[in-house]
Structures are given as structure tokens and as C-alpha cells.
Design a protein around this motif. Structure first.
Motif, mmCIF file in Angstrom:
data_model
loop_
_atom_site.group_PDB
_atom_site.id
_atom_site.type_symbol
_atom_site.label_atom_id
_atom_site.label_comp_id
_atom_site.label_asym_id
_atom_site.label_seq_id
_atom_site.Cartn_x
_atom_site.Cartn_y
_atom_site.Cartn_z
ATOM 1 N N THR A 347 0.835 -1.196 0.000
ATOM 2 C CA THR A 347 0.000 0.000 0.000
ATOM 3 C C THR A 347 0.877 1.256 0.000
ATOM 4 O O THR A 347 2.093 1.184 0.137
ATOM 5 N N ALA A 348 0.202 2.416 -0.110
ATOM 6 C CA ALA A 348 0.940 3.683 -0.081
ATOM 7 C C ALA A 348 1.674 3.863 1.237
ATOM 8 O O ALA A 348 2.666 4.605 1.310
ATOM 9 N N GLY A 349 1.192 3.191 2.261
ATOM 10 C CA GLY A 349 1.860 3.262 3.551
ATOM 11 C C GLY A 349 3.307 2.801 3.493
ATOM 12 O O GLY A 349 4.128 3.198 4.331
ATOM 13 N N ASP A 350 3.650 1.977 2.506
ATOM 14 C CA ASP A 350 5.039 1.532 2.367
ATOM 15 C C ASP A 350 5.960 2.724 2.113
ATOM 16 O O ASP A 350 7.066 2.804 2.659
ATOM 17 N N VAL A 351 5.494 3.643 1.272
ATOM 18 C CA VAL A 351 6.301 4.826 0.966
ATOM 19 C C VAL A 351 6.304 5.770 2.171
ATOM 20 O O VAL A 351 7.336 6.357 2.506
ATOM 21 N N ASP A 352 5.145 5.887 2.839
ATOM 22 C CA ASP A 352 5.097 6.703 4.048
ATOM 23 C C ASP A 352 6.116 6.214 5.075
ATOM 24 O O ASP A 352 6.808 7.010 5.721
ATOM 25 N N VAL A 353 6.199 4.892 5.213
ATOM 26 C CA VAL A 353 7.143 4.324 6.175
ATOM 27 C C VAL A 353 8.571 4.621 5.752
ATOM 28 O O VAL A 353 9.422 4.994 6.574
ATOM 29 N N LEU A 354 8.844 4.491 4.460
ATOM 30 C CA LEU A 354 10.204 4.749 3.966
ATOM 31 C C LEU A 354 10.609 6.187 4.242
ATOM 32 O O LEU A 354 11.709 6.459 4.717
ATOM 33 N N THR A 355 9.701 7.126 3.980
ATOM 34 C CA THR A 355 10.045 8.527 4.222
ATOM 35 C C THR A 355 10.008 8.849 5.713
ATOM 36 O O THR A 355 10.844 9.600 6.221
ATOM 37 N N HIS A 356 9.056 8.271 6.435
ATOM 38 C CA HIS A 356 8.909 8.548 7.871
ATOM 39 C C HIS A 356 10.092 7.999 8.667
ATOM 40 O O HIS A 356 10.776 8.732 9.377
#
Length: 562
Positions: A347-356
Motif C-alpha cells: 500500500t501507499a503506507g510503504d512509501v510513508d514508512v520509507l520517508t517517515h
């Protein structure tokens, strides 16, 4: 060395504690500030080596909670942690009583002494058995959640792997996935209730042994709230209800229109577009390479940082059986590197986690480079979360690397998610305050309180068709409530900082980045309030501080509806 090659050896706690005791006595007998400062550096090295070993163990345990060796080692380290704390507190008592305190403050910071004095109020040797029991209960909860094996769509899924189904374009699939997710907690209701009930009683007893009225006051000490009080947080929550909840109600009405439903349900809450949520384009390896390109181009500092992360393989991001829930970043100070743990699920959360999490990791990297003393590198957690949540927005010029033609959708999704998150973070905090003010409550009374607060902070939710949420138990999926109480409000405070950085970046990204870099470089040398004000930002605990930023974001949302 790759992380997999980092050696792990159980700390020799008996030796470590003996060394700390000897250094404490040596410190007391010292006849000059120079001598005491030298002893402090010796102690710092012992702490670095011990912390790094236990952290390597914790990473390997959370990567696979079924690994008996690291599970046993993790449990042992957790049992020894509070015993070690007692020895460190003895040293700290000698430190704050030093006749050379002014000279040490000049080398370090008066804030270091303030933080140590707060920590001394939060610990007593008689708490050790209770802290050990608390750690065991947390581990029980971790293992319970990691044990999930849920049959869905012909597969066996863990809790994280149900995430994509809960964002399916097929409403019935969303509903079924959320019901399957909730059923795991329904099936383990007695265990979840028992673990939490024991935690509440345990933590309350700890507070009472310190002479405090409740665990609320103790949590403020443990979280090193060094520049605001519980009433300041209550004031922030009040402003969120007044200034953000009405905007969020409008966001959810727009969302319901976009996805074509007139009876918005809890299983629609994370579904934002009729043709599906924005998804990252590419395999996990391709997404990691996009992350490498993004940070390489962003600045010389981030380029150096991301090279280090890849050179040493300092990531474990894929969701898999037996892996602990959630995501985190931690530091390995002996090797001068951070580590990122996540549960990617497509999900898009994967990218959020990478940036977060990369925001945390970058801040750790910069603090290690810029701040000599370890005691001054780590700020309080609302500052840390400001690092990470702001990075999510400051990476916006590179989001197209992950989302291609869906970038506009992602930007809207991310902005709406950020604003709607803030009341949820306040709800989690308010719930915990209620619970620890009433430790005698039954599980049913706790659930009643969660449902009451849901109507205050998230009135748009209709939970009636998912029993887990409808009975008021949805808080049990929030691992922070079990594992690190009263942490969650830090995210809401930090989100307000991140939205300010985003607003600045929309006008002048270079200037916003330079301001962020200065923010990060301060590490733990100042309090949250001072770092925010010194950066020229509005402090979210002050009256009227939310209105301007919320207005800016609402205007952006109105202009970018899809």
C-alpha cells in the motif's frame, strides 16, 4: 559490514554494573571538573556498547519473534534493563550533586541536568520487579499479535498483510477484510483484556510507589516532558476538537462522494478514491532504488546518509510470518548507524514508512555527525516525530518516483490522511489519560470510554458492521497503548510541525529544507518548545496556534480535490 554480520554478544551485566559502580565512586572522589568530564566519557562508552548489543538483539527478535535464541535473549535483556537503570541512576545522582556542575553544564547543557532530574523522579529500585513484569506483559502482547494466521482470499495472512484488502476497490472485500482483522482480536479478547488490565494495574502501582497520584504523572516523567504539563496537552486536544475535527468531517464527506457511498462505514475510512487508492508502482527492490535516488538528489547530507544505509543493509521492511507489527527506527551508536524496521504490504503506507522512518534515521545520522555528546543527541519524542513526519512532506518533489501517474492522488491522500490523523492521536492520548485516572475500570468500561471519545474526535465513523470496532475495542490494535503509553500524542504534536514545514515548502522548498536541516541539527540540545520557536514555527500547545496552518492546508485540499 552488513547488518547481518554485526556481532551479537549478550552484555555481561554483572561486569557492566560493577564498572558503573566503580565509575560512580571515582566520580564522587574526583577533584576537578576535567576529571569528572573524563569519567562521563568512560561511562558513555559503556552505555554505547551495552545499548548497541541489546538493540541488535531487539531488531533480530522483532524481525522474527519465533526465533527462540533472540526471543530468550530479548527477554533476558528486558529483565536486566531496569537493574542496569538502578546503577545508572546512582551515577546520575552523583552527577546532579557535583560541586563542578556549572563547569559540566558549560560543556554539556543545563537541559541535560534538567532531563536527568526528571528521570530520577521516575525511578526507584523498588520498581524493578514491576518493570520486569511490565516488560514480560508487553512481550506477550507482541507475540500474540505476531502469531496471527488469518485465512483470507485463499491465503494465510498476518495482520499487516490484510492491509491491502482493507483498501480494495470492492467494498465487500474491504468489509470482509476488516471483519477478519477484527475477528482475530475478538477471538483473543480475553487475552488482550487480561494483558492490558495487568499493565494498567502494574503501572498504577509503580506510580503509587513513587508517591504519585496516578500513572498519568509518572508517564510525563518517563516521557521526559520537560517543557509542558498535562494541562497543556489537554489544551492542545481542545483546539484539535474545535479547529480540526470540523475540517475532517468535511474531508470525510468529500471522500464519501469520491468513492460513491452515502452510508460511510468504518471499512470505507481508509479508501479514498473510486478507482482505488494510490499504490506504489514497482517491486520492493524498485521502490528501495527509488528511495536511494530520492535521497541522493535531495541534498549532500541525505546523499551521504542513504549511501551509508545501503552500504550496510540497514533495512528490514518486508512483512512476513512471525514478524512483529509496526515500524520503527533505532540507532546503533557503536557503529554510528541507524536501522529501519517496517512491514511493507503493497500500500501507499510503504512509501510513508520509507520517508517517515528515514526521517528518524537521517536525524540520528546528523546528530551523530554534529553533536559530540551522546546525551545531547536524542531529543524528546515529539521532536523526533517532527523529524520523521516532516520528511514525509519534504520528499514531495520525488513522490513521482514511487507513484508515477498516481502522484496527484497520493498527494491528496497523504494530506487528508495527515490532517485526519491528528484527532485520532488525541483520542489515543485522551483514552489513556481516562484509563489511568480510573485504573479500577473493567474492560467493558474502557471500551465504553473509547466509544465516547470516538464520537468526540472522529464523529464520522460508523462502526456498526465490524464487531471489534463497534464494541469499542479498536484501541487494542494500537500497539503504542500496550507498549509505550502516552507516546502517541507526540505524533499529533509533530504532525502540526510537519504541516508547517509542508506549507513553507510549497512556497520555497529550498528554504524549507534549510530550516528543517537546522531543526534536525539541534538534536536534543533544546526542548521541543524552544526548538520549534527557534525555528520560527508555531508551537501547537499554545492557544490559537493551529488555526493558520489548518486554514492553509484546508485551502490546499479544496484546490486539489480529484
Amino acid at each position: 559490514m552488513k547488518f547481518s554480520e554485526f556481532p551479537y554478544k549478550r552484555p555481561d551485566y554483572e561486569k557492566v554494573m560493577s564498572e558503573i559502580t566503580a565509575l560512580t565512586e571515582k566520580f564522587k572522589a574526583a577533584t576537578s571538573a576535567k576529571e569528572q568530564l573524563s569519567i562521563m566519557k568512560e561511562l558513555e562508552q559503556i552505555e554505547i556498547e551495552t545499548f548497541t548489543a541489546s538493540t541488535i538483539c531487539n531488531i533480530r527478535y522483532t524481525v522474527d519473534t519465533r526465533d527462540k535464541f533472540y526471543s530468550d535473549e530479548h527477554e533476558y535483556n528486558e529483565q536486566m534493563g531496569p537493574v542496569l537503570s538502578e546503577k545508572l541512576q546512582d551515577f546520575n545522582k552523583a552527577l546532579v550533586a557535583s560541586p563542578f556542575r556549572k563547569e559540566i553544564e558549560a560543556e554539556y547543557s543545563p537541559l541535560m541536568f534538567k532531563n536527568i532530574e526528571i528521570s530520577l523522579k521516575s525511578f526507584s529500585p523498588e520498581l524493578i520487579p514491576l518493570i520486569q513484569e511490565e516488560n514480560q506483559l508487553i512481550q506477550q502482547y507482541q507475540k500474540l499479535c505476531a502469531s496471527a494466521k488469518i485465512e483470507f482470499d485463499g491465503k494465510i495472512c498476518n495482520l499487516s498483510q490484510l492491509g491491502p484488502y482493507q483498501q480494495s476497490p470492492d467494498r465487500e472485500v474491504r468489509k470482509a477484510a476488516m471483519q477478519a482483522y477484527g475477528k482475530f482480536f475478538d477471538d483473543h479478547q480475553a487475552e488482550c483484556d487480561e494483558i492490558y488490565d495487568k499493565l494498567v494495574k502494574n503501572r498504577t502501582e509503580q506510580a503509587h510507589k513513587l508517591g504519585l497520584p496516578s500513572y498519568v504523572e509518572m508517564a510525563f516523567l518517563l516521557r521526559c516532558r520537560n517543557c509542558y504539563a498535562p494541562e497543556d496537552i489537554a489544551n492542545f486536544r481542545r483546539q484539535v476538537v474545535e479547529d480540526i475535527v470540523p475540517v475532517n468531517n468535511e474531508i470525510k464527506k468529500n471522500q464519501a462522494k469520491r468513492i460513491g457511498v452515502d452510508d460511510f462505514k468504518v471499512y470505507d475510512n481508509t479508501y479514498f478514491f473510486a478507482d482505488g487508492n494510490p499504490l506504489p508502482h514497482g517491486t520492493p527492490d524498485e521502490l528501495m532504488e527509488a528511495g536511494r535516488k530520492m535521497y541522493t538528489e535531495m541534498s549532500p547530507e541525505t546523499a551521504e546518509f542513504i549511501k551509508l544505509m545501503f552500504d550496510h543493509d540497514l533495512f528490514d521492511v518486508l512483512s512476513k510470518e512471525g514478524k512483529a507489527m509496526g515500524g520503527y527506527c533505532t540507532g546503533l551508536p557503536l557503529y554510528h548507524v541507524p536501522f529501519i524496521f517496517a512491514n511493507w504490504n503493497g500500500t501507499a503506507g510503504d512509501v510513508d514508512v520509507l520517508t517517515h522512518e528515514a526521517g528518524h534515521a537521517f536525524a540520528d545520522f546528523m546528530a551523530d555527525k554534529c553533536i559530540e555528546h551522546m546525551e545531547l543527541r536524542n531529543p524528546t519524542m515529539e521532536v523526533c516525530e517532527s523529524h520523521s513526519m516532516s520528511m514525509e512532506f519534504l520528499t514531495a518533489p520525488w513522490h513521482h518516483l514511487f507513484f508515477k501517474e498516481d502522484t496527484d492522488k497520493y498527494e491528496l491522500f497523504h494530506a487528508e490522511s495527515a490532517l485526519t490523523f491528528i484527532p485520532y492521536g488525541c483520542q489515543v492520548d485522551h483514552f489513556q489519560e481516562s484509563v489511568y485516572r480510573h485504573p479500577e475500570w473493567t474492560p467493558a468500561q474502557r471500551n465504553e470510554e473509547w466509544n465516547r471519545l470516538e464520537k468526540l474526535y472522529r464523529p464520522h465513523l460508523d462502526n456498526t458492521e465490524v464487531n471489534f470496532y463497534n464494541r469499542g475495542a479498536g484501541w487494542q490494535r494500537q500497539l503504542h497503548i500496550y507498549e509505550c503509553p502516552f507516546y502517541y500524542i507526540d505524533y499529533s504534536l509533530a504532525q502540526m510541525i510537519s504541516l508547517q514545514f509542508w506549507s513553507l515548502s510549497m512556497h520555497d522548498h529550498k528554504a524549507a529544507w534549510e530550516k528543517y536541516l537546522s531543526f534536525v541539527k539541534m538534536g536534543g540540545t533544546k526542548t521541543f518548545v524552544d526548538i520549534v520557536k527557534d525555528s520560527g514555527l508555531s508551537c501547537p500547545i499554545e492557544d490559537g496556534s493551529l488555526k493558520s496552518t489548518v486554514s492553509d492546508i484546508k485551502n490546499w485540499l479544496d484546490e486539489h480535490q480529484i
